[in-house]
Scaffold this active site. Structure first.
Site, PDB file in Angstrom:
ATOM      1  N   CYS A   1     -69.252-107.611  38.455  1.00 39.52           N
ATOM      2  CA  CYS A   1     -68.303-108.194  39.416  1.00 39.52           C
ATOM      3  C   CYS A   1     -67.013-107.369  39.414  1.00 39.52           C
ATOM      4  O   CYS A   1     -66.896-106.384  38.703  1.00 39.52           O
ATOM      5  CB  CYS A   1     -68.004-109.636  39.036  1.00 39.52           C
ATOM      6  SG  CYS A   1     -69.488-110.599  38.693  1.00 39.52           S
TER       7      CYS A   1
ATOM      8  N   HIS B   1     -65.178 -70.088  42.673  1.00 40.16           N
ATOM      9  CA  HIS B   1     -65.703 -71.270  41.960  1.00 40.16           C
ATOM     10  C   HIS B   1     -67.217 -71.302  42.142  1.00 40.16           C
ATOM     11  O   HIS B   1     -67.721 -71.032  43.229  1.00 40.16           O
ATOM     12  CB  HIS B   1     -65.052 -72.523  42.567  1.00 40.16           C
ATOM     13  CG  HIS B   1     -65.257 -73.785  41.769  1.00 40.16           C
ATOM     14  ND1 HIS B   1     -65.112 -73.855  40.401  1.00 40.16           N
ATOM     15  CD2 HIS B   1     -65.557 -75.048  42.163  1.00 40.16           C
ATOM     16  CE1 HIS B   1     -65.322 -75.094  39.996  1.00 40.16           C
ATOM     17  NE2 HIS B   1     -65.610 -75.844  41.038  1.00 40.16           N
TER      18      HIS B   1
ATOM     19  N   LYS C   1     -56.143 -82.118  36.823  1.00 38.55           N
ATOM     20  CA  LYS C   1     -56.111 -82.861  38.099  1.00 38.55           C
ATOM     21  C   LYS C   1     -56.679 -84.275  37.907  1.00 38.55           C
ATOM     22  O   LYS C   1     -57.300 -84.568  36.870  1.00 38.55           O
ATOM     23  CB  LYS C   1     -56.931 -82.097  39.140  1.00 38.55           C
ATOM     24  CG  LYS C   1     -58.392 -81.956  38.751  1.00 38.55           C
ATOM     25  CD  LYS C   1     -59.150 -81.075  39.722  1.00 38.55           C
ATOM     26  CE  LYS C   1     -60.564 -80.887  39.220  1.00 38.55           C
ATOM     27  NZ  LYS C   1     -61.565 -80.837  40.254  1.00 38.55           N
TER      28      LYS C   1
ATOM     29  N   ARG D   1     -67.359 -74.230  50.120  1.00 42.57           N
ATOM     30  CA  ARG D   1     -66.431 -75.352  50.128  1.00 42.57           C
ATOM     31  C   ARG D   1     -65.090 -74.713  50.478  1.00 42.57           C
ATOM     32  O   ARG D   1     -64.949 -74.183  51.565  1.00 42.57           O
ATOM     33  CB  ARG D   1     -66.455 -76.018  48.730  1.00 42.57           C
ATOM     34  CG  ARG D   1     -65.895 -77.409  48.698  1.00 42.57           C
ATOM     35  CD  ARG D   1     -66.014 -78.045  47.323  1.00 42.57           C
ATOM     36  NE  ARG D   1     -65.191 -77.390  46.309  1.00 42.57           N
ATOM     37  CZ  ARG D   1     -65.059 -77.833  45.048  1.00 42.57           C
ATOM     38  NH1 ARG D   1     -65.691 -78.902  44.651  1.00 42.57           N
ATOM     39  NH2 ARG D   1     -64.289 -77.189  44.187  1.00 42.57           N
TER      40      ARG D   1
ATOM     41  N   ASP E   1     -64.101-108.108  38.190  1.00 50.88           N
ATOM     42  CA  ASP E   1     -63.276-108.210  36.987  1.00 50.88           C
ATOM     43  C   ASP E   1     -64.072-108.487  35.724  1.00 50.88           C
ATOM     44  O   ASP E   1     -63.480-108.665  34.662  1.00 50.88           O
ATOM     45  CB  ASP E   1     -62.273-109.379  37.145  1.00 50.88           C
ATOM     46  CG  ASP E   1     -61.655-109.397  38.518  1.00 50.88           C
ATOM     47  OD1 ASP E   1     -60.966-108.415  38.832  1.00 50.88           O
ATOM     48  OD2 ASP E   1     -61.891-110.360  39.278  1.00 50.88           O
TER      49      ASP E   1
ATOM     50  N   TYR F   1     -73.497-112.898  40.236  1.00 49.67           N
ATOM     51  CA  TYR F   1     -73.761-112.915  41.677  1.00 49.67           C
ATOM     52  C   TYR F   1     -75.186-112.482  42.015  1.00 49.67           C
ATOM     53  O   TYR F   1     -75.661-111.463  41.500  1.00 49.67           O
ATOM     54  CB  TYR F   1     -72.813-111.960  42.410  1.00 49.67           C
ATOM     55  CG  TYR F   1     -71.377-112.408  42.469  1.00 49.67           C
ATOM     56  CD1 TYR F   1     -71.024-113.696  42.865  1.00 49.67           C
ATOM     57  CD2 TYR F   1     -70.358-111.516  42.154  1.00 49.67           C
ATOM     58  CE1 TYR F   1     -69.689-114.080  42.927  1.00 49.67           C
ATOM     59  CE2 TYR F   1     -69.023-111.890  42.223  1.00 49.67           C
ATOM     60  CZ  TYR F   1     -68.696-113.175  42.610  1.00 49.67           C
ATOM     61  OH  TYR F   1     -67.393-113.553  42.674  1.00 49.67           O
TER      62      TYR F   1
ATOM     63  N   ARG G   1     -61.422 -71.680  33.419  1.00 52.67           N
ATOM     64  CA  ARG G   1     -60.836 -72.978  33.783  1.00 52.67           C
ATOM     65  C   ARG G   1     -61.674 -74.087  33.143  1.00 52.67           C
ATOM     66  O   ARG G   1     -62.790 -74.365  33.581  1.00 52.67           O
ATOM     67  CB  ARG G   1     -60.831 -73.145  35.317  1.00 52.67           C
ATOM     68  CG  ARG G   1     -60.119 -72.008  36.051  1.00 52.67           C
ATOM     69  CD  ARG G   1     -59.924 -72.332  37.530  1.00 52.67           C
ATOM     70  NE  ARG G   1     -61.144 -72.586  38.261  1.00 52.67           N
ATOM     71  CZ  ARG G   1     -61.859 -71.679  38.908  1.00 52.67           C
ATOM     72  NH1 ARG G   1     -61.468 -70.408  38.923  1.00 52.67           N
ATOM     73  NH2 ARG G   1     -62.956 -72.011  39.555  1.00 52.67           N
TER      74      ARG G   1
END
Ligand SMILES: Cc1ncc(COP(=O)(O)O)c(C=O)c1O
Length: 375
Positions: A311, A165, A35, A133, A313, A264, A221
């Site tokens: 930042c 699970h 997944k 869950r 990028d 920054y 799993r």
């Protein structure tokens, strides 16, 4: 390297890890969990690699992920376990995908779709044994298994699996583990009494398959450990190796004087005249902004720490007086056995107070995956 950065994925590592996990689980059949784009490694290459390593099942969260496996020609059994209302269950039934059932309403929806198609849907009923869950809790489980048994008698479904699970398998010895196992045994007995004959009963994830022989049942799993990352802090498994290396290059290096605020917010200030190296990877690529002044990087042959704010990028590394130049390698995480001194995704997780799953799955779409191995 054509791109500013890439995530190198070693498919042989994934296959070898799968092989090792099967051995560790005493030969119990293995479901490779692919997944979330194969935990960021690329779903299809990861799926082929775990199958090459001996996994006989694949696991996805969603139907669309399982359908993508089928569209790529993968015929191994696949379980998609999160099935909210309105999902394309008919397409899943048509593609021979096992559907997780965590709710009576979903069972009814699947039965209706199967009836309409004139086919038998494969379903795996999920018992909530204490994770709270997904899954059906003990109060509603008897009615669910009875309804499933009736639908099976009518030919609309085949109950191919019963599963659950763990909440705390990554904390060996946690008291919830024994409670969940006992609740799972009870759920299996209840299903047995109404005549269900599942092909697979399963509860163990990577941590469970590594540490709990009593939790193997018919299938384990394996997700994170197939990618070479161990979910239990401080626990090592010899032979397991990380499959992903996140690598970039220094875009520029420049001298700045003492007392220069960096990036920054000026959250890092140079103590003396120094060289700053700019690495063009940022939170837009999955480097957490929380790695500001914390994230480890192997650069110029040494492990260093990100200087100042990450930042979108780019980020900066203070390399002192070392002769770092534009074009030099900057490796964020990888496999220390192939790149000595490189931080691991587990190191990143520990430093950022998260789990290695988050580090690898968040590597962004802008970062090309480059595959090696898997011939
Ligand atoms: C239901 C289920 N089973 C198995 C796994 C695989 O777990 P791991 O990656 O810890 O092996 C996951 C992953 O989150 C999961 O949600």
């Amino acid at each position: 390297m054509a791109h500013f950065a890439h995530a190198r994925v070693d498919l042989d590592a994934i296959a070898d890890n799968a092989r090792l996990l099967r051995e560790r689980a005493g030969g119990t059949p293995l479901m490779g969990v692919v997944k979330a784009d194969g935990y960021g490694h690329g779903m299809l290459p990861a799926a082929r690699a775990v199958l090459a390593g001996g996994a006989t099942w694949l696991g996805t969260a969603f139907i669309h992920e399982a359908l993508a496996l089928r569209e790529a020609g993968i015929t191994a059994p696949v379980l998609a376990w999160i099935v909210p209302p309105g999902e394309p269950v008919a397409a899943a039934i048509g593609a021979d995908i096992d559907l997780g059932v965590s709710d009576r309403a979903i069972l009814d929806e699947i039965v209706e779709a199967a009836r309409h198609l004139g086919r038998t849907a494969r379903v795996q009923l999920k018992a909530d044994t204490g994770l709270n869950r997904g899954g059906v809790g003990p109060a509603d489980w008897p009615q669910l298994v009875e309804a499933a048994a009736r639908a099976e008698d009518a030919g609309h479904v085949r109950v191919s699996g019963l599963w659950s699970h763990f909440a705390c398998a990554d904390e060996p010895g946690h008291p919830s583990i024994a409670r969940q196992l006992s609740a799972f045994h009870e759920a299996l007995e209840t299903a047995d009494k109404v005549g269900l004959t599942p092909e697979v009963r399963h509860i163990a994830n990577s941590a469970g398959l590594l540490t709990l022989p009593e939790a193997r049942f018919d299938l384990v799993r394996g997700g994170i450990a197939s990618y070479g990352l161990i979910p239990i802090p401080g626990y090592t498994v010899s032979g397991i190796r990380p499959a992903m290396t996140l690598r970039s290059r220094v875009a520029l290096a420049k001298r700045v004087p003492a007392d220069s605020g960096v990036s920054y917010g000026h959250r890092y200030v140079t103590e003396r005249e120094t060289t700053l190296a700019l690495v063009p990877l940022g939170y837009g690529d999955g480097v957490p902004r929380a790695a500001t002044n914390k994230g480890p990087v192997l650069l110029g042959g040494r492990r260093r720490t990100i200087a100042g704010t990450v930042c979108m990028d780019q980020f900066v590394v203070d390399v002192g007086d070392d002769p770092v130049r534009a074009g030099d390698d900057a490796i964020l995480f990888g496999d220390p056995s192939t790149d000595p001194g490189v931080p691991t995704a587990e190191d990143w997780a520990e430093i950022l107070d998260t789990i290695p799953y988050e580090i690898v799955t968040r590597v962004g779409a802008r970062v090309p995956r480059e595959y090696v191995g898997g011939a």
